[in-house]
Design a protein around this motif. Structure first.
Motif, PDB file in Angstrom:
ATOM      1  N   MET A  10       0.844  -1.178   0.000  1.00 16.39           N
ATOM      2  CA  MET A  10       0.000   0.000   0.000  1.00 16.39           C
ATOM      3  C   MET A  10       0.889   1.240   0.000  1.00 16.39           C
ATOM      4  SD  MET A  10      -3.072   1.128   2.588  1.00 16.39           S
ATOM      5  CE  MET A  10      -4.124  -0.220   2.117  1.00 16.39           C
ATOM      6  N   SER A  11       0.558   2.174  -0.847  1.00 14.17           N
ATOM      7  CA  SER A  11       1.333   3.404  -0.979  1.00 14.17           C
ATOM      8  C   SER A  11       1.151   4.309   0.230  1.00 14.17           C
ATOM      9  CB  SER A  11       0.879   4.186  -2.219  1.00 14.17           C
ATOM     10  OG  SER A  11       1.033   3.431  -3.382  1.00 14.17           O
ATOM     11  N   ALA A  12       2.221   5.015   0.587  1.00 15.12           N
ATOM     12  CA  ALA A  12       2.126   6.099   1.568  1.00 15.12           C
ATOM     13  C   ALA A  12       1.547   7.295   0.818  1.00 15.12           C
ATOM     14  CB  ALA A  12       3.495   6.425   2.132  1.00 15.12           C
ATOM     15  N   VAL A  13       0.501   7.908   1.373  1.00 18.11           N
ATOM     16  CA  VAL A  13      -0.179   9.012   0.694  1.00 18.11           C
ATOM     17  C   VAL A  13      -0.155  10.244   1.579  1.00 18.11           C
ATOM     18  CG1 VAL A  13      -2.378   9.813  -0.273  1.00 18.11           C
ATOM     19  CG2 VAL A  13      -1.686   7.428  -0.565  1.00 18.11           C
ATOM     20  N   GLU A  14       0.209  11.362   0.981  1.00 11.14           N
ATOM     21  CA  GLU A  14       0.150  12.641   1.680  1.00 11.14           C
ATOM     22  C   GLU A  14      -0.289  13.715   0.692  1.00 11.14           C
ATOM     23  OE1 GLU A  14       4.065  14.558   2.613  1.00 11.14           O
ATOM     24  OE2 GLU A  14       4.859  12.646   1.892  1.00 11.14           O
ATOM     25  N   ILE A  15      -0.757  14.820   1.222  1.00  9.76           N
ATOM     26  CA  ILE A  15      -1.098  15.966   0.391  1.00  9.76           C
ATOM     27  C   ILE A  15      -0.349  17.182   0.929  1.00  9.76           C
ATOM     28  CG2 ILE A  15      -3.360  15.053  -0.277  1.00  9.76           C
ATOM     29  CD1 ILE A  15      -4.641  17.059   1.695  1.00  9.76           C
ATOM     30  N   ARG A  16      -0.073  18.123   0.024  1.00  8.40           N
ATOM     31  CA  ARG A  16       0.588  19.365   0.410  1.00  8.40           C
ATOM     32  C   ARG A  16       0.242  20.435  -0.617  1.00  8.40           C
ATOM     33  NH1 ARG A  16       4.306  20.231  -3.325  1.00  8.40           N
ATOM     34  NH2 ARG A  16       5.636  18.573  -4.105  1.00  8.40           N
ATOM     35  N   ASP A  21      -3.637   7.776 -14.092  1.00 10.19           N
ATOM     36  CA  ASP A  21      -4.032   6.377 -14.285  1.00 10.19           C
ATOM     37  C   ASP A  21      -3.101   5.405 -13.561  1.00 10.19           C
ATOM     38  OD1 ASP A  21      -5.883   7.490 -15.999  1.00 10.19           O
ATOM     39  OD2 ASP A  21      -5.172   6.457 -17.794  1.00 10.19           O
ATOM     40  N   SER A  22      -1.823   5.728 -13.505  1.00  6.87           N
ATOM     41  CA  SER A  22      -0.841   4.818 -12.905  1.00  6.87           C
ATOM     42  C   SER A  22      -1.053   4.625 -11.401  1.00  6.87           C
ATOM     43  CB  SER A  22       0.580   5.334 -13.169  1.00  6.87           C
ATOM     44  OG  SER A  22       0.725   6.656 -12.680  1.00  6.87           O
ATOM     45  N   HIS A  23      -1.891   5.449 -10.791  1.00  8.21           N
ATOM     46  CA  HIS A  23      -2.135   5.351  -9.348  1.00  8.21           C
ATOM     47  C   HIS A  23      -3.564   4.935  -9.013  1.00  8.21           C
ATOM     48  CE1 HIS A  23       1.785   6.983  -8.294  1.00  8.21           C
ATOM     49  NE2 HIS A  23       1.618   7.808  -9.301  1.00  8.21           N
ATOM     50  N   VAL A  24      -4.373   4.716 -10.015  1.00 10.84           N
ATOM     51  CA  VAL A  24      -5.783   4.367  -9.813  1.00 10.84           C
ATOM     52  C   VAL A  24      -5.903   2.939  -9.279  1.00 10.84           C
ATOM     53  CG1 VAL A  24      -7.933   3.900 -11.070  1.00 10.84           C
ATOM     54  CG2 VAL A  24      -6.653   5.990 -11.522  1.00 10.84           C
ATOM     55  N   GLY A  43       5.877   9.543  -2.215  1.00 14.26           N
ATOM     56  CA  GLY A  43       6.737  10.679  -2.525  1.00 14.26           C
ATOM     57  C   GLY A  43       6.658  11.183  -3.946  1.00 14.26           C
ATOM     58  N   GLU A  44       5.889  10.517  -4.801  1.00 10.69           N
ATOM     59  CA  GLU A  44       5.772  10.882  -6.211  1.00 10.69           C
ATOM     60  C   GLU A  44       4.440  11.593  -6.454  1.00 10.69           C
ATOM     61  OE1 GLU A  44       4.832   8.301 -10.218  1.00 10.69           O
ATOM     62  OE2 GLU A  44       6.227   7.452  -8.763  1.00 10.69           O
ATOM     63  N   ILE A  45       4.460  12.674  -7.231  1.00  9.58           N
ATOM     64  CA  ILE A  45       3.224  13.374  -7.544  1.00  9.58           C
ATOM     65  C   ILE A  45       2.305  12.439  -8.323  1.00  9.58           C
ATOM     66  CG2 ILE A  45       2.173  15.289  -8.817  1.00  9.58           C
ATOM     67  CD1 ILE A  45       4.616  16.967  -8.096  1.00  9.58           C
ATOM     68  N   ALA A  46       1.078  12.289  -7.823  1.00  8.90           N
ATOM     69  CA  ALA A  46       0.120  11.355  -8.411  1.00  8.90           C
ATOM     70  C   ALA A  46      -1.148  12.040  -8.904  1.00  8.90           C
ATOM     71  CB  ALA A  46      -0.258  10.296  -7.378  1.00  8.90           C
ATOM     72  N   GLY A  47      -1.409  13.272  -8.467  1.00  3.28           N
ATOM     73  CA  GLY A  47      -2.621  13.967  -8.869  1.00  3.28           C
ATOM     74  C   GLY A  47      -2.826  15.221  -8.048  1.00  3.28           C
ATOM     75  N   ASP A  57       6.929  21.909  -8.879  1.00  3.33           N
ATOM     76  CA  ASP A  57       5.976  20.857  -9.238  1.00  3.33           C
ATOM     77  C   ASP A  57       5.446  20.914 -10.666  1.00  3.33           C
ATOM     78  OD1 ASP A  57       6.189  19.983  -6.603  1.00  3.33           O
ATOM     79  OD2 ASP A  57       4.376  21.046  -5.965  1.00  3.33           O
ATOM     80  N   ALA A  58       5.584  22.048 -11.328  1.00  2.00           N
ATOM     81  CA  ALA A  58       4.915  22.242 -12.619  1.00  2.00           C
ATOM     82  C   ALA A  58       5.288  21.181 -13.658  1.00  2.00           C
ATOM     83  CB  ALA A  58       5.211  23.640 -13.159  1.00  2.00           C
ATOM     84  N   ALA A  59       6.554  20.881 -13.798  1.00  2.56           N
ATOM     85  CA  ALA A  59       6.969  19.922 -14.828  1.00  2.56           C
ATOM     86  C   ALA A  59       6.374  18.540 -14.572  1.00  2.56           C
ATOM     87  CB  ALA A  59       8.487  19.850 -14.911  1.00  2.56           C
ATOM     88  N   ALA A  60       6.409  18.093 -13.326  1.00  2.00           N
ATOM     89  CA  ALA A  60       5.873  16.766 -13.003  1.00  2.00           C
ATOM     90  C   ALA A  60       4.355  16.714 -13.195  1.00  2.00           C
ATOM     91  CB  ALA A  60       6.240  16.376 -11.578  1.00  2.00           C
TER      92      ALA A  60
END
Length: 177
Positions: free
Chosen positions: A1-7, A96-99, A70-74, A14-17
């Protein structure tokens, strides 16, 4: 299970990612969101993120980047925050890669806690097409109630779509099991 956080987003960082996710999954995202397909470059995405940062600072919105391991997902956001009416609208999208891994539900749990506990909001709303089954399941899984359906309320992909209207009150969120 992925670790999920928001900020809050960091526009220059962040723009490029974020743009890379939008561009890679543009076909999927554009099925349900007109605004998401507008940026045509990382520079346009950064300009949009600066506008959102200004809205965050002024209390008009709460725009958040979703990180999975740690990776931007949405992105998830509160829009149209009204301190007077203690109300906001919820929006979200996920690459989609995180759905299918519970990332969105866990990210929104954090945003709902912020909305109800930190901002003291009383009501949140969200709207999605009935055919957007994933979004409907996320809303219902978080305790949002279906309050109605607006006919032909969205124009996406060259056609009109109905929009389901969901609502969640602070007491319902606090008292869920």
């Amino acid at each position: 299970m992925s670790a999920v956080e928001i900020r809050p987003p960091e526009p220059a960082r962040d723009a490029a990612a974020i743009y890379a996710l939008i561009d890679r999954y543009r076909a999927t995202l554009s099925q349900w969101m007109a605004g998401i397909i507008r940026p045509q470059s990382a520079a346009e995405t950064e300009a949009f993120l600066w506008l959102q940062a200004e809205g965050n600072d002024e209390g008009r919105c709460a725009h958040r980047v979703i990180l999975a391991d740690g990776e931007i997902a949405g992105i998830c956001s509160l829009h149209g925050i009204s301190a007077v009416h203690r109300y906001a609208r919820l929006g979200y999208w996920l690459a989609d890669s995180h759905v299918g891994r519970g990332v969105m539900s866990r990210a929104l749990e954090q945003l709902l806690r912020y909305a109800f506990e930190d901002l003291g909001l009383h009501r949140l709303e969200l709207g999605c097409a009935p055919e957007n089954l994933r979004s409907c399941r996320v809303a219902e899984g978080l305790g949002f109630r279906l309050e109605g359906e607006l006919r032909d309320a969205q124009f996406l992909g060259g056609r009109f779509w109905n929009m389901r209207c969901y609502g969640l009150l602070a007491d319902e969120w606090k008292n869920r099991t």
